[in-house]
Design a protein around this motif. Structure first.
Motif, PDB file in Angstrom:
ATOM      1  N   GLU A 145       0.924  -1.042  -0.059  1.00 51.45           N
ATOM      2  CA  GLU A 145       0.020   0.136  -0.003  1.00 51.45           C
ATOM      3  C   GLU A 145       0.929   1.243  -0.026  1.00 51.45           C
ATOM      4  OE1 GLU A 145      -3.292   1.934   2.998  1.00 51.45           O
ATOM      5  OE2 GLU A 145      -3.273  -0.035   3.014  1.00 51.45           O
ATOM      6  N   GLY A 146       0.422   2.264  -0.829  1.00 49.27           N
ATOM      7  CA  GLY A 146       1.356   3.382  -0.732  1.00 49.27           C
ATOM      8  C   GLY A 146       2.702   3.448  -1.553  1.00 49.27           C
ATOM      9  N   LEU A 147       2.814   2.324  -2.277  1.00 51.07           N
ATOM     10  CA  LEU A 147       3.971   2.096  -2.897  1.00 51.07           C
ATOM     11  C   LEU A 147       4.062   2.903  -4.295  1.00 51.07           C
ATOM     12  CD1 LEU A 147       6.649   0.864  -3.857  1.00 51.07           C
ATOM     13  CD2 LEU A 147       5.472  -0.832  -5.287  1.00 51.07           C
ATOM     14  N   HIS A 148       5.023   4.053  -4.442  1.00 50.80           N
ATOM     15  CA  HIS A 148       4.950   5.059  -5.465  1.00 50.80           C
ATOM     16  C   HIS A 148       6.139   4.585  -6.501  1.00 50.80           C
ATOM     17  CE1 HIS A 148       5.786   8.750  -7.710  1.00 50.80           C
ATOM     18  NE2 HIS A 148       6.725   8.603  -7.782  1.00 50.80           N
TER      19      HIS A 148
ATOM     20  N   TRP B 125      11.103   0.429 -16.874  1.00 50.26           N
ATOM     21  CA  TRP B 125      12.421   0.992 -17.070  1.00 50.26           C
ATOM     22  C   TRP B 125      13.461  -0.416 -16.688  1.00 50.26           C
ATOM     23  CZ3 TRP B 125      14.087  -0.355 -12.097  1.00 50.26           C
ATOM     24  CH2 TRP B 125      13.351  -0.130 -11.124  1.00 50.26           C
ATOM     25  N   TRP B 126      14.463  -0.238 -17.570  1.00 54.39           N
ATOM     26  CA  TRP B 126      15.727  -1.019 -17.431  1.00 54.39           C
ATOM     27  C   TRP B 126      16.464  -0.350 -16.727  1.00 54.39           C
ATOM     28  CZ3 TRP B 126      16.610  -6.133 -18.746  1.00 54.39           C
ATOM     29  CH2 TRP B 126      15.623  -6.346 -19.757  1.00 54.39           C
ATOM     30  N   LEU B 127      17.240  -1.101 -15.666  1.00 51.20           N
ATOM     31  CA  LEU B 127      18.296  -0.271 -14.704  1.00 51.20           C
ATOM     32  C   LEU B 127      19.383  -1.264 -14.807  1.00 51.20           C
ATOM     33  CD1 LEU B 127      19.295   1.391 -12.472  1.00 51.20           C
ATOM     34  CD2 LEU B 127      18.356  -0.306 -10.777  1.00 51.20           C
ATOM     35  N   PHE B 128      20.740  -0.494 -15.512  1.00 46.84           N
ATOM     36  CA  PHE B 128      21.634  -1.198 -15.679  1.00 46.84           C
ATOM     37  C   PHE B 128      22.922  -0.867 -14.515  1.00 46.84           C
ATOM     38  CE2 PHE B 128      19.581  -0.546 -19.820  1.00 46.84           C
ATOM     39  CZ  PHE B 128      19.650  -1.987 -20.186  1.00 46.84           C
ATOM     40  N   ASP B 129      23.435  -2.303 -13.931  1.00 49.38           N
ATOM     41  CA  ASP B 129      24.410  -1.706 -13.039  1.00 49.38           C
ATOM     42  C   ASP B 129      24.348  -0.673 -11.876  1.00 49.38           C
ATOM     43  OD1 ASP B 129      26.078  -3.970 -14.029  1.00 49.38           O
ATOM     44  OD2 ASP B 129      27.159  -2.343 -15.515  1.00 49.38           O
ATOM     45  N   ASP B 130      23.021  -0.724 -11.712  1.00 54.19           N
ATOM     46  CA  ASP B 130      22.675   0.350 -10.336  1.00 54.19           C
ATOM     47  C   ASP B 130      23.359   1.807 -10.869  1.00 54.19           C
ATOM     48  OD1 ASP B 130      21.443  -1.692  -9.235  1.00 54.19           O
ATOM     49  OD2 ASP B 130      22.845  -1.759  -7.769  1.00 54.19           O
ATOM     50  N   GLN B 131      23.346   2.135 -12.190  1.00 49.88           N
ATOM     51  CA  GLN B 131      23.857   3.360 -12.596  1.00 49.88           C
ATOM     52  C   GLN B 131      22.985   4.140 -13.589  1.00 49.88           C
ATOM     53  OE1 GLN B 131      27.579   2.607 -13.660  1.00 49.88           O
ATOM     54  NE2 GLN B 131      28.621   2.422 -11.668  1.00 49.88           N
TER      55      GLN B 131
ATOM     56  N   CYS C 183      14.807   3.869  -8.094  1.00 47.97           N
ATOM     57  CA  CYS C 183      14.668   2.674  -8.759  1.00 47.97           C
ATOM     58  C   CYS C 183      15.576   1.637  -8.185  1.00 47.97           C
ATOM     59  CB  CYS C 183      15.040   2.788 -10.128  1.00 47.97           C
ATOM     60  SG  CYS C 183      14.169   4.187 -11.100  1.00 47.97           S
ATOM     61  N   ILE C 184      16.352   1.776  -7.571  1.00 43.35           N
ATOM     62  CA  ILE C 184      17.163   0.594  -6.944  1.00 43.35           C
ATOM     63  C   ILE C 184      16.283   0.123  -5.636  1.00 43.35           C
ATOM     64  CG2 ILE C 184      19.202   0.094  -5.432  1.00 43.35           C
ATOM     65  CD1 ILE C 184      20.780   1.784  -7.258  1.00 43.35           C
ATOM     66  N   ARG C 185      15.775   1.072  -4.947  1.00 47.14           N
ATOM     67  CA  ARG C 185      14.967   0.697  -3.868  1.00 47.14           C
ATOM     68  C   ARG C 185      13.699  -0.047  -4.119  1.00 47.14           C
ATOM     69  NH1 ARG C 185      10.537   1.987  -1.052  1.00 47.14           N
ATOM     70  NH2 ARG C 185       9.949   3.530  -2.441  1.00 47.14           N
ATOM     71  N   VAL C 186      13.073   0.332  -5.336  1.00 49.75           N
ATOM     72  CA  VAL C 186      11.847  -0.069  -5.645  1.00 49.75           C
ATOM     73  C   VAL C 186      12.189  -1.432  -6.371  1.00 49.75           C
ATOM     74  CG1 VAL C 186      10.129  -0.186  -7.359  1.00 49.75           C
ATOM     75  CG2 VAL C 186      10.597   1.779  -5.982  1.00 49.75           C
ATOM     76  N   ARG C 187      13.127  -1.617  -7.086  1.00 55.71           N
ATOM     77  CA  ARG C 187      13.873  -2.992  -7.589  1.00 55.71           C
ATOM     78  C   ARG C 187      13.857  -4.068  -6.593  1.00 55.71           C
ATOM     79  NH1 ARG C 187      19.483  -3.261  -8.928  1.00 55.71           N
ATOM     80  NH2 ARG C 187      19.610  -3.094  -6.735  1.00 55.71           N
ATOM     81  N   ASP C 188      14.445  -3.655  -5.317  1.00 57.72           N
ATOM     82  CA  ASP C 188      14.827  -4.378  -4.261  1.00 57.72           C
ATOM     83  C   ASP C 188      13.732  -4.994  -3.489  1.00 57.72           C
ATOM     84  OD1 ASP C 188      17.627  -4.443  -5.170  1.00 57.72           O
ATOM     85  OD2 ASP C 188      18.117  -3.225  -3.466  1.00 57.72           O
ATOM     86  N   LEU C 189      12.820  -4.067  -3.596  1.00 53.28           N
ATOM     87  CA  LEU C 189      11.494  -4.240  -2.858  1.00 53.28           C
ATOM     88  C   LEU C 189      10.758  -5.228  -3.746  1.00 53.28           C
ATOM     89  CD1 LEU C 189       9.437  -4.030  -0.330  1.00 53.28           C
ATOM     90  CD2 LEU C 189       8.519  -2.084  -1.768  1.00 53.28           C
ATOM     91  N   LEU C 190      10.394  -4.924  -4.821  1.00 48.75           N
ATOM     92  CA  LEU C 190       9.647  -5.821  -5.665  1.00 48.75           C
ATOM     93  C   LEU C 190      10.175  -7.287  -6.024  1.00 48.75           C
ATOM     94  CD1 LEU C 190       8.363  -3.044  -8.072  1.00 48.75           C
ATOM     95  CD2 LEU C 190       7.146  -3.896  -6.060  1.00 48.75           C
TER      96      LEU C 190
END
Length: 174
Positions: free
Chosen positions: A110-113, A121-127, A155-162
């Protein structure tokens, strides 16, 4: 905003060093090279998967070199026809080395933004981010490159959570 083509975005897979992650938030992707195979599937005709070969060859080359490619697919249940088809063909992606997980939309915290205006999105090497943009009909317009540290960090935070919440493909039963 400057957009790069899908072909230019795919060149990023030749340059990253460790990890590429894709967040998918749409229940339908209108990708021209998939229209025929998708229509065939809708009509009960099997596809040989050859339309995916350029992608799967790229993924095999990347993952065989020791890099990881991961996806989380946020999906509405019950699934759209497109997501049902995507689920049916995911084994092809995984055989090429991708790791794919599924998370039903109703199980999101709940409340995830979602960062970057809720775009995929694609995230490459956390950069580096390649943020997907689509027209009103769902067609891919291109990807925007974003390197702003605060956006990448979100995006790193959201990636790790999901990633921690999502179910691996082989265990996900729609």
């Amino acid at each position: 905003m400057e957009l790069i083509s899908s072909a230019e975005r795919n060149q990023l897979f030749e340059r990253f060093e460790r990890d590429a992650f894709h967040l998918e938030l749409r229940d339908d992707y209108s990708v021209p090279n998939e229209e025929g195979p998708f229509e065939d599937w809708l009509n009960g005709r099997a596809s040989d998967g050859s339309f995916m070969e350029p992608w799967t060859q790229l993924m095999k080359r990347v993952t065989d070199s020791g890099k990881t490619v991961r996806r989380v697919r946020i999906v509405t249940e019950p699934h759209s026809s497109y997501i049902q088809w995507e689920y049916a063909t995911t084994n092809v992606n995984e055989e090429a080395g991708e790791s794919i997980r599924w998370l039903p939309r109703h199980k999101l915290p709940e409340g995830l933004h979602f960062p970057v205006n809720g775009n995929d999105w694609w995230l490459f090497d956390d950069q580096l981010l390649a943020v997907g943009h689509f027209d009103d009909d769902g067609r891919v317009l291109g990807s925007e490159i974003v390197e702003a540290p605060n956006v990448v960090a979100e995006c790193i935070r959201v990636r790790d959570l999901l990633w921690s919440l999502a179910t691996p493909h082989r265990e996900y039963k729609p």
